[in-house]
Design an enzyme around this catalytic site. Sequence first.
Site, mmCIF file in Angstrom:
data_model
loop_
_atom_site.group_PDB
_atom_site.id
_atom_site.type_symbol
_atom_site.label_atom_id
_atom_site.label_comp_id
_atom_site.label_asym_id
_atom_site.label_seq_id
_atom_site.Cartn_x
_atom_site.Cartn_y
_atom_site.Cartn_z
ATOM 1 N N ASP A 188 0.861 -1.187 0.000
ATOM 2 C CA ASP A 188 0.000 0.000 0.000
ATOM 3 C C ASP A 188 0.892 1.230 0.000
ATOM 4 O OD1 ASP A 188 -2.162 1.889 0.408
ATOM 5 O OD2 ASP A 188 -3.302 0.264 1.323
ATOM 6 N N ASN B 252 -4.753 6.655 0.413
ATOM 7 C CA ASN B 252 -6.072 6.889 1.011
ATOM 8 C C ASN B 252 -6.210 6.101 2.309
ATOM 9 O OD1 ASN B 252 -8.556 8.234 0.968
ATOM 10 N ND2 ASN B 252 -9.606 6.470 0.094
ATOM 11 N N SER C 181 -17.106 -4.866 -8.336
ATOM 12 C CA SER C 181 -18.171 -3.969 -7.866
ATOM 13 C C SER C 181 -19.456 -4.209 -8.630
ATOM 14 C CB SER C 181 -17.715 -2.519 -8.065
ATOM 15 O OG SER C 181 -18.790 -1.625 -7.957
ATOM 16 N N TYR D 5 -15.258 4.936 -12.782
ATOM 17 C CA TYR D 5 -14.929 3.935 -11.769
ATOM 18 C C TYR D 5 -15.507 2.577 -12.158
ATOM 19 C CZ TYR D 5 -15.584 1.142 -7.573
ATOM 20 O OH TYR D 5 -15.627 0.099 -6.676
ATOM 21 N N LYS E 91 -13.643 -1.114 -13.286
ATOM 22 C CA LYS E 91 -13.913 -2.420 -12.682
ATOM 23 C C LYS E 91 -14.301 -3.442 -13.751
ATOM 24 C CE LYS E 91 -13.176 -1.700 -8.274
ATOM 25 N NZ LYS E 91 -12.148 -2.414 -7.508
ATOM 26 N N ARG F 122 -26.443 13.440 -9.053
ATOM 27 C CA ARG F 122 -25.011 13.405 -9.341
ATOM 28 C C ARG F 122 -24.770 12.588 -10.605
ATOM 29 N NH1 ARG F 122 -21.447 11.015 -4.577
ATOM 30 N NH2 ARG F 122 -22.765 9.217 -5.083
#
Length: 333
Positions: free
Chosen positions: A31, A35, A124, A149, A153, A291
Site C-alpha cells: 500500500d 487513502n 463492484s 470507476y 472495474k 449526481r
Amino acid sequence: MKVLVTGGTGYIGSHVCVELIQAGHDVVVIDDFSNSKPEVLDYIKELTGKEVKFYEFNVLDKEKTEKVFQENELDSIIHCAAFKAVGESMKKPIEYYTNNLMSTLVIADLMKKYGVNNIVFSSSATVYGDPEIVPLTENCKLGETTNPYGSTKAMMERILTDVQRAVPTMSVTLLRYFNPIGAHESGLLGEDPKGIPNNLMPYIMKVATRELECLGVFGDDYDTPDGTGVRDYIHVVDLAKGHVLAIEKYATPGVHICNLGTGKGYSVLDIVKAFQQVNGVEIPYVIKERRPGDIATCYADPTRAKEELGWVAEKGIEEMCRDSWNFAKKHMK
C-alpha cells in the site's frame, strides 16, 4: 496460505487482513497510504496479535512489486488496490483508468511469471450498469457502466478473465460487492478517507462529528419509495469474511463470479434516519441535484454466495450505523 493483499491498509483491505490472519493465513501487504494511514498496521496487530509483512509503494511500480513476489512464496492474491469513488472518477477519469487498469496488469503479469494461480479481485456491482431488473444475479448481463470507476472495474474483470483463458491453471474470482459501510466493532478500523468524502457513510460521520455542516443528498426524484437512491449496504466485516471464504473455496481453475450483498435495499434517507435513531445524533441534510453517474436502485441476489461459499451477511443496518459512529468517535475529529 500466504496471501498478498494489495491496498491492505485501506478500508476494505484492512478488514480483509484481520479476517485472513484470524483464519490462520499469513498476510503480505502492499500500500502507498494514498487513502489510508500507517497506524492501520498497528491496529491490525492489536486485533490479531500478528504483524503483516508490509511494503510501502504503489503497485504501479512493477520493479518493486516484482521484488515482493521474489521475496515471498505467495499462494494467493487479494487485489483491493484501486481508486474507488464514483463521483471523483467523473472528474478524474485519466487517473482512474491509469491507476486501476495498470495495477491489475502488473499483478496479472507477475502472477503468470511466478506461478501464483489464485486471485480474488475486489470488483463492484457498478459493472452491471443501470440494471434492467433487481435483485441482481451473477447471470445478469453487464450493463453500460455509468461512470469511469465502474468502467475500470468492468475492464479489470475482462483483463483477469482473458488472462485466465490464457493460463488455464489460474483461478480468478470476481467478487462483485455492493456498498460496504460500517467498521470493526472494536472501533479501531473503519473508513476515514482523506479530504471531503465521496461516499455516503463517511460523509454522514463527518457531519455527525460536526466536521462538515450538512449532508448533501444527490437527487430526491428517483423512482424509489422516498425519491432517493436505493443501495444494498453491506457491513465491511461481513464483506471481509466473504473474501476469506473465496480465497479458500474458489481455488479450482476457472473464472468464478460471486455477488456479495445482503439482498436488501435501503435509500439514502433510510440510512440517515437509521444513523440518527441508533446513535442519537442529528444529521442535517439538503437535497441537491442528481449526481452524474448515479442510478436509482441496485441490490443483490446473494444466493450464489450462500450456496457456493456458505456465506451470508450477518450484520444489519443498525450494526452498520452503530459501528460506523463508534469508529468516528475514536478517529474523526
